[in-house]
Structures are given as C-alpha cells and as structure tokens.
Write an enzyme that holds these catalytic residues in place. Structure first.
Site, PDB file in Angstrom:
ATOM      1  N   SER A   1      45.696  36.869  44.609  1.00  0.00           N
ATOM      2  CA  SER A   1      44.682  37.935  45.247  1.00  0.00           C
ATOM      3  C   SER A   1      45.247  39.515  45.489  1.00  0.00           C
ATOM      4  O   SER A   1      45.742  39.882  44.735  1.00  0.00           O
ATOM      5  CB  SER A   1      44.318  37.163  46.241  1.00  0.00           C
ATOM      6  OG  SER A   1      42.921  37.703  46.720  1.00  0.00           O
TER       7      SER A   1
ATOM      8  N   GLU B   1      40.908  37.172  37.228  1.00  0.00           N
ATOM      9  CA  GLU B   1      40.013  36.544  38.119  1.00  0.00           C
ATOM     10  C   GLU B   1      39.512  37.657  39.176  1.00  0.00           C
ATOM     11  O   GLU B   1      39.921  38.515  39.447  1.00  0.00           O
ATOM     12  CB  GLU B   1      40.762  35.551  38.691  1.00  0.00           C
ATOM     13  CG  GLU B   1      41.916  35.677  39.742  1.00  0.00           C
ATOM     14  CD  GLU B   1      41.513  36.138  41.166  1.00  0.00           C
ATOM     15  OE1 GLU B   1      40.645  35.520  41.720  1.00  0.00           O
ATOM     16  OE2 GLU B   1      42.388  36.866  41.599  1.00  0.00           O
TER      17      GLU B   1
ATOM     18  N   HIS C   1      39.788  31.866  43.366  1.00  0.00           N
ATOM     19  CA  HIS C   1      39.783  31.562  44.669  1.00  0.00           C
ATOM     20  C   HIS C   1      38.881  30.301  45.085  1.00  0.00           C
ATOM     21  O   HIS C   1      38.385  30.255  46.148  1.00  0.00           O
ATOM     22  CB  HIS C   1      38.911  32.831  45.397  1.00  0.00           C
ATOM     23  CG  HIS C   1      39.877  34.108  45.395  1.00  0.00           C
ATOM     24  ND1 HIS C   1      40.067  34.650  44.482  1.00  0.00           N
ATOM     25  CD2 HIS C   1      40.500  34.393  46.540  1.00  0.00           C
ATOM     26  CE1 HIS C   1      40.986  35.790  44.900  1.00  0.00           C
ATOM     27  NE2 HIS C   1      41.019  35.644  46.068  1.00  0.00           N
TER      28      HIS C   1
END
Length: 288
Positions: free
Chosen positions: A102, A197, A266
C-alpha cells in the site's frame, strides 16, 4: 533459510496503526520464532500520521541502520511514507528485509536495488494476523524463508501475442506509484512484470493515476501487467464497462500482455512477493 531468532523492527512511516491489530500480529511473528522490537514512535499520533514526520523518519532510519535488526516491518499503510524517503540511508550496513505494501510502495523506489536490501510486498502488521487469510500469512513466512511459491493461475485480459514472458517483479499501489512520478523515487518498470492494485479510489481517479504513470514513462519497457484486487473502487452509476475494461484500454498501448487475478491487495488475500524477483508468465500462470 530459517527466520528463527531474527529480529524484527516495527516502524510506522505512514498512517496511524490500530495497536490491537499490531499486537496480534506481533504475537504471530513471535510464534514464528522472530524477536520483535517496536519503534519508539509507532504509538504516536500527529494529525493523520503515526507521529511527526521527523520522528517517523528517525524510526525508519534507525531500523535500516541498526546491525541488530534483520527485518523492518511496516505497521500500516495509509499515507505518509513519502515524508520519510529522504531519511533512507545511502547504504545499509548489513542484510535487511523490508515488508509492507500500500503506502509502503513509496519505500520500494528508495530501497529496491540497494545492496543488502530485500523488499517484500506483503501484509502490514495492521492486518497480517486479523484481516488477511491463512494463505496470505503462509505466503509471507515462505517468502521470508526464501521458499519457492506455487504457480498462480491468472485470467488473460489482453493477448499481445507473447506465449511466454520473463521479467522481474515490480509495481505496487497505483495511486502511490503515480504520486512518486517525477520524483527521485519514481518507479522503473523496464523489463518488469508489473503487479498493480488499489483501494478506495473512484474509477476516474485510477484512470488519472495510470495516465500520469504512462505519460511520465514509468511503464516504458514493461513486459506485462498483472492486476491484483481493487477493493472498494466503484464505477460510475450505470456504467456499461468493468474496471478491467478500463484498465485494459489504459494499458494496452504498451503492447504487452495484461492479466488479472493475482491475489494481492487490501482484501483478505494479500500474498507476498519479492520486489525484483525473477518470474515467468506462461500458460496463463505466473511462475516464480
């Protein structure tokens, strides 16, 4: 390779972690035979960050330069790692592994390719024990041990005529990658199989980020794109297209294959992979 007896330094270079989740993950790491030390400022809070910028940066720098630390594990993503990038030392004195994803994508550009450093894209401690599945936990432990994972079946979205693609793994979170375009830490994807992502981004914002990456030349030389999960990334109301349709339109000008279905992101599935590791796409499978 064994992890027994290795020391983990927990750092929080970005958002405020939920310490209940982090403590559960620390207990898991200890059950794997790891020793864990928590950075001095991990429990701090400054606005929407885990402490003041200089304190977060100091914890990161200390973990990367302390010869007693083997693994630097990011507590949480969110936002804020970019403030710590100038604290990354020019050289790391001994072998280190950094684990995160992330917002930790920002750290990859600063650390990848540095001698003595291995970067693993894998669960942060905010979710390792409590939000991801057993397969994700098993994958990060296997990656730490240097074990070879099983091939991953994928869905081919765009066929550019290549039956077999070889390259090193790169990528991460699209929004964070775009935020680094034009900085000294801009990602380099030449020769890469690019894994992507994102989370909680409207479709047009993902479109904007991918366009920035394209126009900045970040994806130049990429050999393939592999999409992970896009959690809570809604399309416009009454959209007559899917997110995959949009991403294929954005990425196909690079003239390389595009796949989907890699279990990163996530959601509950977030399988670990090593940044820069060699991989092959063949028979609609990713083999590492």
């Amino acid at each position: 390779m064994t992890v027994d007896g290795q020391t983990v330094a927990v750092v929080a270079p970005a958002g405020v972690p939920d310490m209940e989740h982090v403590e559960a993950s620390i207990a898991l790491l200890e059950s794997w035979g790891l020793r864990v030390q928590v950075g001095a400022h991990v429990r701090d809070r400054y606005r929407y960050h885990a402490g003041k910028h200089e304190d977060r940066a100091a914890d990161l720098h200390r973990a990367l330069t302390d010869p007693r630390v083997d693994i630097v594990w990011v507590a949480r993503g969110g936002y804020g790692s970019v403030y710590c990038l100038r604290a990354v030392p020019e050289a790391v004195p001994c072998a280190k592994t950094l684990v995160g994803f992330s917002d930790a994508t920002a750290l990859f550009g600063a650390l990848h390719g540095m001698p003595n450093v291995r970067v693993i894209h894998g669960p942060t401690l905010n979710g390792l024990a409590t939000r991801h599945d057993d397969a994700s936990r098993d994958s990060v432990l296997a990656e730490l041990r240097g074990e070879r994972p099983a091939p991953v079946p994928l869905q081919r979205l765009h066929d550019a005529g290549a039956a077999r693609v070889e390259g090193h793994l790169a990528g991460g979170n699209i929004t964070v990658l775009a935020s680094l375009a034009g900085t000294p830490w801009q990602a380099r994807c030449d020769g890469a199989i690019v894994l992507l992502e994102d989370v909680t981004e409207l479709a047009y914002r993902i479109d904007r980020s991918v366009m920035q990456l394209r126009e900045a030349g970040v994806f130049d030389g990429a050999r393939a794109f592999v999409l992970g999960e896009f959690i809570r990334c809604p399309l416009p109301e009454n959209a007559d297209f899917t997110l995959h349709d949009m991403l294929v339109d954005l990425l196909k000008p690079h003239g390389v294959p595009i796949y989907a279905g890699f279990p990163i992101g996530h959601g509950t599935r977030n399988h670990a992979w090593t940044y820069g590791a060699r991989a092959v796409l063949e028979g609609d499978r990713l083999v590492r």
